[in-house]
Scaffold this active site. Structure first.
Site, mmCIF file in Angstrom:
data_model
loop_
_atom_site.group_PDB
_atom_site.id
_atom_site.type_symbol
_atom_site.label_atom_id
_atom_site.label_comp_id
_atom_site.label_asym_id
_atom_site.label_seq_id
_atom_site.Cartn_x
_atom_site.Cartn_y
_atom_site.Cartn_z
ATOM 1 N N ASP A 242 -0.672 14.147 -2.645
ATOM 2 C CA ASP A 242 -2.196 13.487 -2.610
ATOM 3 C C ASP A 242 -2.837 14.839 -1.820
ATOM 4 O O ASP A 242 -4.098 15.083 -2.231
ATOM 5 C CB ASP A 242 -2.559 12.317 -1.546
ATOM 6 C CG ASP A 242 -1.950 11.263 -2.079
ATOM 7 O OD1 ASP A 242 -2.531 10.156 -2.168
ATOM 8 O OD2 ASP A 242 -0.584 11.173 -2.252
ATOM 9 N N GLU B 59 -10.809 11.634 -1.157
ATOM 10 C CA GLU B 59 -10.204 10.537 -0.453
ATOM 11 C C GLU B 59 -9.619 10.765 0.872
ATOM 12 O O GLU B 59 -9.681 10.330 1.947
ATOM 13 C CB GLU B 59 -9.107 9.690 -1.426
ATOM 14 C CG GLU B 59 -8.664 8.462 -0.498
ATOM 15 C CD GLU B 59 -7.272 7.721 -1.277
ATOM 16 O OE1 GLU B 59 -6.917 8.131 -2.316
ATOM 17 O OE2 GLU B 59 -6.984 6.964 -0.713
ATOM 18 N N ASP C 17 -10.310 11.196 -6.635
ATOM 19 C CA ASP C 17 -8.885 10.720 -6.106
ATOM 20 C C ASP C 17 -7.797 11.288 -6.529
ATOM 21 O O ASP C 17 -7.569 11.495 -7.689
ATOM 22 C CB ASP C 17 -8.850 9.273 -6.609
ATOM 23 C CG ASP C 17 -7.856 8.424 -5.816
ATOM 24 O OD1 ASP C 17 -7.073 8.955 -5.315
ATOM 25 O OD2 ASP C 17 -7.875 7.258 -5.699
ATOM 26 N N ILE D 18 -4.736 11.466 -6.106
ATOM 27 C CA ILE D 18 -3.606 10.527 -6.425
ATOM 28 C C ILE D 18 -4.147 9.052 -6.417
ATOM 29 O O ILE D 18 -4.349 8.705 -5.383
ATOM 30 C CB ILE D 18 -2.173 10.684 -5.842
ATOM 31 C CG1 ILE D 18 -1.649 11.965 -6.180
ATOM 32 C CG2 ILE D 18 -1.175 9.433 -6.533
ATOM 33 C CD1 ILE D 18 -0.173 12.107 -5.611
ATOM 34 N N ASP D 19 -4.217 8.388 -7.554
ATOM 35 C CA ASP D 19 -4.980 7.083 -7.304
ATOM 36 C C ASP D 19 -3.635 6.272 -7.654
ATOM 37 O O ASP D 19 -2.925 6.642 -8.712
ATOM 38 C CB ASP D 19 -6.146 6.859 -8.512
ATOM 39 C CG ASP D 19 -6.485 5.435 -8.438
ATOM 40 O OD1 ASP D 19 -6.758 4.906 -7.159
ATOM 41 O OD2 ASP D 19 -6.972 4.899 -9.344
ATOM 42 N N THR E 123 -1.232 5.490 -5.103
ATOM 43 C CA THR E 123 0.025 5.898 -4.563
ATOM 44 C C THR E 123 1.186 5.062 -4.328
ATOM 45 O O THR E 123 2.234 5.570 -4.533
ATOM 46 C CB THR E 123 -0.710 6.553 -3.096
ATOM 47 O OG1 THR E 123 -1.886 7.110 -3.201
ATOM 48 C CG2 THR E 123 0.464 7.475 -2.453
ATOM 49 N N HIS F 239 -4.305 -6.130 -3.945
ATOM 50 C CA HIS F 239 -5.519 -5.348 -4.528
ATOM 51 C C HIS F 239 -6.329 -6.093 -5.537
ATOM 52 O O HIS F 239 -7.505 -5.836 -5.562
ATOM 53 C CB HIS F 239 -5.182 -4.030 -5.057
ATOM 54 C CG HIS F 239 -4.420 -2.999 -4.082
ATOM 55 N ND1 HIS F 239 -3.498 -1.968 -4.853
ATOM 56 C CD2 HIS F 239 -4.123 -2.967 -2.875
ATOM 57 C CE1 HIS F 239 -3.153 -0.991 -3.715
ATOM 58 N NE2 HIS F 239 -3.583 -1.852 -2.613
ATOM 59 N N ASP G 62 -12.157 5.511 -6.627
ATOM 60 C CA ASP G 62 -11.100 4.708 -7.436
ATOM 61 C C ASP G 62 -11.908 4.139 -8.927
ATOM 62 O O ASP G 62 -11.145 3.599 -9.634
ATOM 63 C CB ASP G 62 -10.833 3.505 -6.605
ATOM 64 C CG ASP G 62 -10.095 3.964 -5.704
ATOM 65 O OD1 ASP G 62 -9.167 4.673 -5.806
ATOM 66 O OD2 ASP G 62 -10.091 3.092 -4.384
HETATM 67 N N1 A2P Z 1 -6.927 -3.900 -0.004
HETATM 68 C C1 A2P Z 1 -7.319 -3.339 -1.275
HETATM 69 N N2 A2P Z 1 -8.036 -3.887 -2.170
HETATM 70 C C2 A2P Z 1 -8.346 -3.244 -3.295
HETATM 71 N N3 A2P Z 1 -7.778 -2.021 -3.708
HETATM 72 C C3 A2P Z 1 -7.092 -1.223 -2.567
HETATM 73 C C4 A2P Z 1 -6.775 -1.872 -1.205
HETATM 74 N N4 A2P Z 1 -6.328 -0.886 -0.617
HETATM 75 C C5 A2P Z 1 -6.081 0.264 -1.253
HETATM 76 N N5 A2P Z 1 -6.641 -0.056 -2.327
HETATM 77 C C6 A2P Z 1 -6.746 0.970 -3.422
HETATM 78 O O1 A2P Z 1 -6.578 0.625 -4.537
HETATM 79 C C7 A2P Z 1 -6.228 1.430 -5.638
HETATM 80 C C8 A2P Z 1 -4.876 1.159 -6.493
HETATM 81 O O2 A2P Z 1 -5.141 -0.002 -7.350
HETATM 82 P P1 A2P Z 1 -4.446 -0.568 -8.193
HETATM 83 O O3 A2P Z 1 -3.451 -1.444 -7.323
HETATM 84 O O4 A2P Z 1 -5.314 -1.085 -9.244
HETATM 85 O O5 A2P Z 1 -3.688 0.471 -8.700
HETATM 86 C C9 A2P Z 1 -5.927 2.468 -4.876
HETATM 87 O O6 A2P Z 1 -6.885 3.396 -4.811
HETATM 88 C C10 A2P Z 1 -5.530 1.997 -3.602
HETATM 89 O O7 A2P Z 1 -5.880 3.312 -2.720
HETATM 90 P P2 A2P Z 1 -4.915 4.515 -2.975
HETATM 91 O O8 A2P Z 1 -5.723 5.562 -3.739
HETATM 92 O O9 A2P Z 1 -4.519 4.930 -1.590
HETATM 93 O O10 A2P Z 1 -3.600 4.270 -3.851
HETATM 94 MG MG MG Z 2 -7.223 5.341 -5.507
HETATM 95 MG MG MG Z 3 -5.417 7.943 -4.010
HETATM 96 MG MG MG Z 4 -4.853 6.391 -0.934
#
Ligand code: A2P
Ligand code: MG
Ligand code: MG
Ligand code: MG
Length: 358
Positions: A48, A71, A136, A138-139, A141, A244, A298
């Site tokens: 990331d 991010e 982002d 790495i989306d 993660t 999520h 995101d």
């Molecule tokens: N409580 C949450 N509710 C919704 N999305 C979240 C939550 N916590 C983190 N995310 C972010 O949701 C995205 C991933 O969604 P999905 O589950 O659809 O792949 C990521 O961007 C993640 O951050 P990150 O970029 O740190 O991974």
């Molecule tokens: Mg993300």
């Molecule tokens: Mg990310």
């Molecule tokens: Mg993240």
């Protein structure tokens, strides 16, 4: 009115995502991915940080006056010399094979201190004015860590409106007609995988192989959503993480629409890319918490790519996603992305199921 093509912005966005993906792929195939916990308990990896530094370096070189909302921040690196040098070892060796393309991105980052500084250039508060990039690195993660889908995401907003979007999805099939897929195993090769989606407002969306550098930003294959005349045959994508997006509400909505196929669960904005090219049809993000605010990085690229492929994207109240408020989508709740012709029907089902919570 003829909408501007943002050719330079699109070209740099594509190349920056391609270069960052080389780094994320190296980390992905390593057993130990250098995980660090952030304050909010979400994981972040050396991938990331490294990808964010490389993307910001490319933007800084080409568009030095643009603001950046990214991010990650460098605080953890500043207090941990080992972590810092592990990331630098990766970053300093990552370049595009094509020297002309690499030169367009400004070549290598000067040194480790410059890398740390670049990471913090992503601290803009965002907002409704001027040119702002959302990154982002790495989306998804969590998907990245478990060998699933993840995406390297970049979008340009002007006055709060998304104009250009690029999404690198290293673990999706290159073939637009391939079935929806949850990911590739860590021990599998990348053969046949890695797709770059991009879009410019008013000019459609395209896909191309992520690993093939092409200086012609418009060389991709146009993509479009599938026309669905029978909603019962539609394919849903949803998050892997029940924390999520609510899997229970999703199942109830599927049932209401008469959909019998189970949803395909995949991490990251790969969901937006997948429905944009007709590998799936509908992406719902159903709020689990009353307080979580979605982050602009995101959704910005995915929102534009789906809309430029014939889709409509709103929140659960039917409002377009509003990227002009700041670093979060403070004015929206959840996401409903579907082909324009059926979006209204899908939204109705979403609202019926969620009515107790709205
Ligand atoms: N409580 C949450 N509710 C919704 N999305 C979240 C939550 N916590 C983190 N995310 C972010 O949701 C995205 C991933 O969604 P999905 O589950 O659809 O792949 C990521 O961007 C993640 O951050 P990150 O970029 O740190 O991974
Ligand atoms: Mg993300
Ligand atoms: Mg990310
Ligand atoms: Mg993240």
């Amino acid at each position: 009115m003829i909408l501007p093509k943002y050719e330079k912005e699109l070209q740099i966005a594509q190349l920056a995502v391609q270069r960052a993906s080389i780094l994320t792929k190296r980390v992905f195939h390593e057993k130990a991915k250098g995980t660090v916990d952030k304050n909010d308990k979400s994981p972040v990896t050396i991938g990331d940080f490294g990808a964010q530094a490389l993307i910001i370096a490319a933007l800084q070189h080409n568009f030095p006056d643009d603001a950046i909302v990214a991010e990650e921040e460098s605080a953890k690196l500043k207090e941990d010399a080992n972590l810092r040098s592990t990331i630098w070892d990766l970053v300093k060796d990552t370049k595009l094979d094509d020297p002309a393309a690499e030169a367009l991105l400004g070549g290598p980052i000067k040194d480790i201190d410059a890398m740390v500084e670049l990471i913090d250039r992503g601290n803009s508060p965002g907002g409704s004015q001027g040119r702002i990039w959302a990154i982002d690195p790495i989306d998804g993660t969590k998907g990245f860590l478990r060998g699933g889908q993840y995406a390297v995401c970049l979008a340009l907003m002007i006055d709060g409106d998304v104009k250009v979007g690029a999404l690198g999805c290293p673990n999706l099939p290159i073939d637009d007609s391939a079935r929806l897929t949850t990911g590739i195993g860590e021990n599998q090769t990348d053969e046949g995988h890695g797709v770059l989606f991009s879009a410019v407002q008013g000019h459609g969306a395209t896909s191309r192989a992520l690993a093939t550098v092409n200086l012609d930003a418009e060389a991709g294959t146009p993509i479009s959503m599938r026309a669905i005349d029978d909603l019962t045959k539609a394919n849903f994508c949803e998050s892997v993480e029940a924390g999520h997006s609510s899997h229970g509400d999703q199942a109830a909505i599927s049932q209401k629409l008469g959909i019998t196929e189970p949803s395909v669960r995949m991490d990251s904005q790969a969901k937006y890319g997948s429905i944009a090219r007709g590998a799936g049809d509908i992406y719902l993000r159903l709020p689990v918490s009353a307080t979580y605010q979605e982050k602009i990085w995101d959704h910005a690229a995915g929102d534009l790519i789906v809309r430029e492929s014939g889709g409509h994207v709103t929140d659960i109240h039917g409002k377009r996603l509003d990227f002009s408020i700041g670093r979060t989508l403070a004015g929206n709740k959840g996401v409903v992305a579907a082909p324009l012709a059926v979006h209204g029907k899908v939204l109705e089902a979403v609202q019926e199921v969620l009515s107790a919570k709205l």
